[in-house]
Design an enzyme around this catalytic site. Structure first.
Site, PDB file in Angstrom:
ATOM      1  N   GLU A  38      -1.610   8.838  -2.343  1.00 61.22           N
ATOM      2  CA  GLU A  38      -2.591   8.070  -1.572  1.00 61.22           C
ATOM      3  C   GLU A  38      -3.931   8.794  -1.490  1.00 61.22           C
ATOM      4  OE1 GLU A  38      -2.828   5.899   2.790  1.00 61.22           O
ATOM      5  OE2 GLU A  38      -1.469   7.589   2.522  1.00 61.22           O
ATOM      6  N   ARG A  48       6.591   4.582   4.486  1.00 64.74           N
ATOM      7  CA  ARG A  48       6.327   4.731   5.915  1.00 64.74           C
ATOM      8  C   ARG A  48       6.335   3.369   6.614  1.00 64.74           C
ATOM      9  NH1 ARG A  48       0.433   6.617   4.345  1.00 64.74           N
ATOM     10  NH2 ARG A  48      -0.737   4.661   4.448  1.00 64.74           N
ATOM     11  N   ASP A  49       6.047   3.392   7.902  1.00 64.56           N
ATOM     12  CA  ASP A  49       6.072   2.163   8.692  1.00 64.56           C
ATOM     13  C   ASP A  49       4.761   1.394   8.526  1.00 64.56           C
ATOM     14  OD1 ASP A  49       4.483   3.983   9.967  1.00 64.56           O
ATOM     15  OD2 ASP A  49       5.243   3.577  11.988  1.00 64.56           O
ATOM     16  N   GLU A  50       4.531   0.912   7.301  1.00 60.84           N
ATOM     17  CA  GLU A  50       3.323   0.137   7.006  1.00 60.84           C
ATOM     18  C   GLU A  50       3.671  -0.901   5.950  1.00 60.84           C
ATOM     19  OE1 GLU A  50      -1.379   0.963   5.935  1.00 60.84           O
ATOM     20  OE2 GLU A  50      -0.074   2.595   6.572  1.00 60.84           O
ATOM     21  N   HIS A  69       1.214   5.650  -3.896  1.00 61.91           N
ATOM     22  CA  HIS A  69       0.164   4.656  -3.738  1.00 61.91           C
ATOM     23  C   HIS A  69      -0.268   4.298  -5.155  1.00 61.91           C
ATOM     24  CE1 HIS A  69      -1.119   3.935   0.373  1.00 61.91           C
ATOM     25  NE2 HIS A  69      -2.278   3.479  -0.053  1.00 61.91           N
ATOM     26  N   ASP A 122       0.812  -1.212   0.000  1.00 59.65           N
ATOM     27  CA  ASP A 122       0.000   0.000   0.000  1.00 59.65           C
ATOM     28  C   ASP A 122       0.846   1.264   0.000  1.00 59.65           C
ATOM     29  OD1 ASP A 122       0.917  -0.528   2.630  1.00 59.65           O
ATOM     30  OD2 ASP A 122      -0.468   0.981   3.364  1.00 59.65           O
ATOM     31  N   TRP A 144     -12.438  -4.990   0.475  1.00 63.34           N
ATOM     32  CA  TRP A 144     -11.100  -5.480   0.808  1.00 63.34           C
ATOM     33  C   TRP A 144     -11.106  -7.006   0.759  1.00 63.34           C
ATOM     34  CZ3 TRP A 144     -12.009  -0.559   1.101  1.00 63.34           C
ATOM     35  CH2 TRP A 144     -10.958   0.344   1.135  1.00 63.34           C
ATOM     36  N   ASP A 178      -6.782  -2.329  -1.934  1.00 63.29           N
ATOM     37  CA  ASP A 178      -5.952  -1.642  -2.922  1.00 63.29           C
ATOM     38  C   ASP A 178      -5.660  -2.563  -4.104  1.00 63.29           C
ATOM     39  OD1 ASP A 178      -5.635  -0.715  -0.181  1.00 63.29           O
ATOM     40  OD2 ASP A 178      -4.171   0.713  -0.927  1.00 63.29           O
TER      41      ASP A 178
END
Length: 907
Positions: free
Chosen positions: A758, A488-490, A779, A484, A554, A497
């Site tokens: 995003e 970043r911390d993801e 994104h 996604d 999702w 998505d």
């Protein structure tokens, strides 16, 4: 027998070219066809498979001879010969016959090779670094060690020497890791994979890679060397990042096996066992989120070559193989595919140099530097700049994205990390000795090496930039899984998505193998009661809420993704493989919603995520629409594999009725009168025929109410322009495409976007940066408009009643002020092209249709004007049949070949 002009090309096995190390016991073989003639078809084929090139050419000692099969089939032909053993190398070709019975020459040979098919074929175990420090290496301390507030350990270095006393005929290395690995033989790096073995749920399935290492071995002493990284297994992963066993394991481990066949036929294996030695070296730590710290003074020249003195090294820990399945990597893996030169360098603060790469990308930077030993150069990575020219890092949250290199003080030194990746447009360099030249930093672009398959371009520079942004976003976020965000911390595999973007993805690149791998991840994550999850692979204990319950749009990825792969590539095996999982999902939804409205909150419900209107579209409306859509797609997939689909057809009709009773008014208004509500109702076929035109009119009115701007979030954006175009409003779709004011694609581009943001308001002139809590500038979800560019603007499409582009539709919709547009697509059956241009009222359309397919072609013919092809009236053109002539267009049927049509459009 007459010779055919028709010839087989682009041979593939399991969607890949010459795959090395597969574990499908009945691998599928496919080919495309080429010919300079029109209307060519395949009437028969013959596949031969042998153990070597000489046997194949002589047609002796064959593993399989399909015989002459009367069929036009060229996709997914299952190997039907003798059982294949581990490591078997298979060379194959195909001969085809054209529609008149003429035979082609055999194709050029292609290869596939089996991996280790039996668990008993693995001879070693998992090894890890031994206890205690090695040599004079000390663990890092302070800020370097305490990244993200937790300890990060040095990367283990592992080695083993072995002797080969005879000449080697063939050698294969099978390798994997719990964590990440890089492996070498006699000092030479093996393969070009990076971040291997890729991300899976290591508790359920671990991938391994296979390498041909014959040329790296020599008689006498040899050495195997490996370096390990924490990666997804033992490092920081996801927001609320944890390590030390919170997700999978506490430290990386290696599993490898070198199988050697000598010229005299004897065999030998070298595996990971207690004879290996371990140490630490210059990599002080390496983490996907934190970055890498490398001290070149700690390098150990020759450590991975024979004869190295390793007395100061330690033994290794050894664990049994365990019960987790080891599977051959089914896709192309992750690789560094491109280098990007810096475009400019600035110094916003003394000693702080910021390199502008000119493009938001994913990977890392290669550093070139000279200086004194002990000099530390730090690189930090960011997607945007603050107003003062410093890098903007707030949106990274706790991800540090920092690489540090300590010089050893020799001549020119070159460094790039091994076990991390960053999302970045800018590189901040501090500590550089002197003034860094522009070429001190080079971007290395890293992603899953899905082969490019399509291209789109037109007369609008802004739209071309949009297409480029879509492709760059796909490259950056397809990294072992569809992530996604890359910065970043993801960096999680959000299923919504993926399903939103999968059709666009399949037009830009060949993602058949990539999504086949990920669908195994999806099923691995499915809950016992049938729910597909919000993120895949599933991270338990990650701070995410109710991830065992798939959210609407999702969890539905478990249906939409395999359907899209089936439709795009004619792949029915992905349907068969995951059919039971799909039916469990459908049962799960039905049991929770017996009234056929998906209102029960089983977990998260994100609605039309990041819509500028917030939650204006009722979440239960979207949920019910997706459930109905699932039922329709499962019914189609059931028929495709010979299963009974009538129950799902009835389910679709019943949900449709419930949807209309709950959300649709007699005048065609849907739900809360939002753009996305109309879009899903129309796209998913949920409205009675008599209300479709009214609903489309309401959709246009809702767009006009927003000053002719879109207000769709993730869920609605991909369907918006196609729905408008199909409903007879292509002018409105083009207006949305061409907008340059907020919210629009053009607004992001006008403000410097080189990837898809995003959120529409990631940065605005009025408010600057959005909340750093969630503001990625790379994104792909809002880039799902790419499907419309191919299918409607260029007009390159597929008949909805077929799969794998067996029947093609060419139907461009000129408009939006465009003077020309062109798309090319390497389908599983061959290259398709559609290129049009308009000058005055003259409309020219050039198309390429591959052999063994047919196409329906729509050519504008305003006012009943005639159509020509190749300078002749279309009625007399070779290979063209006029199906009907309408007031504004002609509808034609063609076979394969190159065609040049001329028609007329309204001035």
């Amino acid at each position: 027998m007459t010779a055919a002009d028709l010839r087989p090309v682009h041979l593939k096995c399991e969607h890949r070219v010459d795959p090395l190390g597969i574990d499908e016991r009945s691998p599928r073989l496919s080919w495309a066809l080429a010919s300079e003639k029109r209307a060519e078809v395949q009437s028969a084929y013959r596949v031969l498979v042998a153990g070597g090139e000489e046997d194949l050419a002589a047609e002796t000692n064959l593993l399989w001879d399909s015989g002459r099969i009367k069929s036009g089939r060229s996709l997914g032909v299952e190997y039907g010969g003798e059982a294949l053993r581990s490591g078997a190398r298979c060379v194959w070709n195909v001969r085809v016959w054209d529609g008149e019975g003429g035979a082609s020459s055999p194709s050029e040979p292609a290869v596939f090779e089996m991996g280790l098919l039996e668990r008993s074929g693995w001879e070693g175990g998992w090894i890890s670094a031994g206890e205690g420090p090695a040599g004079d290496m000390e663990p890092p301390t302070g800020d370097e060690y305490d990244a993200l507030g937790n300890g990060l350990a040095p990367s283990p270095y592992l080695r083993r020497e072995f002797g080969l006393e005879k000449s080697v005929r063939r050698a294969r290395l099978y390798a994997t890791a719990r964590g990440l690995y890089e492996i070498s033989i006699n000092g030479a790096r093996v393969g070009d994979d990076v971040l291997a073995p890729g991300w899976t749920d290591y508790r359920k399935r671990i991938q391994y890679q296979t390498y041909d290492v014959t040329d790296l071995l020599r008689e006498g002493p040899n050495a195997l060397g490996a370096i390990l990284g924490d990666g997804w297994y033992a490092g920081f992963v996801g927001f609320d990042p944890k390590r030390a066993g919170a997700h999978y394991g506490t430290r990386p481990q290696l599993l490898a096996q070198l199988d050697v066949e000598y010229e005299d036929g004897a065999t030998e294996s070298v595996a990971t066992d207690g004879s290996w030695r371990s140490s630490t070296g210059p990599i002080l730590f390496s983490d996907l989120l934190a970055g890498e710290s490398y001290d070149a003074r700690k390098e150990m020249p020759g450590w991975n070559e024979p004869g190295f003195e390793d007395a100061g090294w330690h033994g290794v820990g050894v664990e049994p193989l365990g019960d987790v399945p080891l599977v051959a990597q089914p896709d192309e893996g992750v690789r560094a595919t491109e280098e990007v030169a810096a475009q400019a360098v600035a110094e916003p603060e003394g000693g702080v140099h910021v390199f502008d790469m000119g493009q938001n990308m994913v990977g890392w930077a290669r550093l070139k530097v000279r200086g004194e030993a002990g000099t530390a150069v730090r690189m930090r990575f960011a997607e945007a700049l603050n107003p003062d020219g410093t890098i903007y890092t707030e949106n990274l949250r706790s991800a540090r994205q920092t690489d540090t290199y300590v010089l050893k003080g020799e001549d020119e030194e070159v460094y790039e990390p091994r076990f991390t990746s960053h999302g970045f447009h800018y590189v901040e360099v501090t500590g550089y000795p002197g003034e860094p030249p522009l070429d001190a930093v080079v971007g290395r672009v890293v992603h899953s090496a899905t082969p490019p398959s399509g291209s789109f371009e037109c007369s609008s520079p802004m739209v071309n930039r949009l297409q480029s942004n879509i492709v760059w976003g796909q490259r950056g976020n397809f990294l072992s899984i569809p992530t996604d965000c890359p910065q970043r911390d993801e960096r999680l595999g959000w299923t919504g998505d993926a399903q939103i973007f999968v059709r666009t993805a399949s037009l830009n690149m060949d993602v058949a193998a990539f999504f086949a791998k990920w669908m195994d991840d999806v099923e691995d994550a499915q809950s016992p009661d049938g729910a597909f999850t919000d993120v895949v692979p599933l991270l338990e204990g990650s701070g995410l809420i109710n991830l065992s319950r798939g959210a609407p749009a999702w969890g539905d990825a478990g249906i939409i993704v395999p359907w899209t792969i089936y439709k795009t590539y004619g792949d029915t095996r992905i349907v068969r493989k995951h059919y039971d999982a799909m039916t469990r999902w459908m049962s799960y939804l039905h049991e929770a919603n017996p009234d056929l409205l998906r209102r029960n909150k089983l977990g998260n419900n994100y609605g039309d995520w990041l819509s500028p209107e917030g939650d204006a579209t009722p979440k239960d409306l979207l949920a019910t629409a997706y459930w109905a859509h699932d039922a329709k797609l499962v019914a189609e997939m059931s028929r495709a594999i010979g299963r009974e689909g009538a129950g799902y057809e009835s389910l679709f009709e019943n949900i449709k009725d419930a949807f209309n009773r709950a959300y649709v008014t007699p005048d065609g208004r849907v739900g809360a009168d939002t753009q996305t509500g109309y879009v899903v109702a129309l796209h998913m076929g949920l409205l009675p025929e008599e209300l479709r035109a009214k609903a489309a009119g309401h959709l246009v009115r809702a767009i006009e109410a927003k000053d002719w701007h879109l207000s769709t979030g993730f869920v609605g954006v991909g369907y918006l322009c196609p729905v408008l175009t199909e409903a007879g409003y292509p002018d409105v779709a083009y207006r949305l495409l061409n907008n340059e004011t907020y919210p629009s694609w053009g607004y992001t581009i006008k403000n410097g976007a080189t990837t898809i943001w995003e959120r529409w308001d990631g940065w605005t002139e009025e408010n600057g940066f959005q909340s750093p809590n969630m503001n990625s500038f790379n994104h792909y979800s809002l880039g799902s408009v790419g499907e419309w560019l191919y299918r409607y603007v260029a007009g390159l499409d597929m008949d909805p009643e077929t799969a794998g582009y067996g029947r093609i539709v060419i139907r461009p919709r000129p408009g939006g002020g465009l003077a020309h547009a062109r798309a090319e697509y390497d389908s599983v059956r061959g290259r398709i092209a559609s290129a049009w241009s308009v000058e005055g009222d003259r409309f020219e359309l050039g198309i390429d249709i591959p052999p063994n397919t047919t196409a329906t072609v729509y050519v504008p013919a305003e006012g009943g004007a005639g159509i020509s092809e190749g300078g002749k009236p279309v009625e007399r053109a070779e290979g063209v049949k006029v199906l009907k002539m309408e007031e504004k267009q002609g509808v034609l049927a063609v076979g394969s070949g190159r065609y040049e049509f001329v028609g007329r459009v309204a001035r």
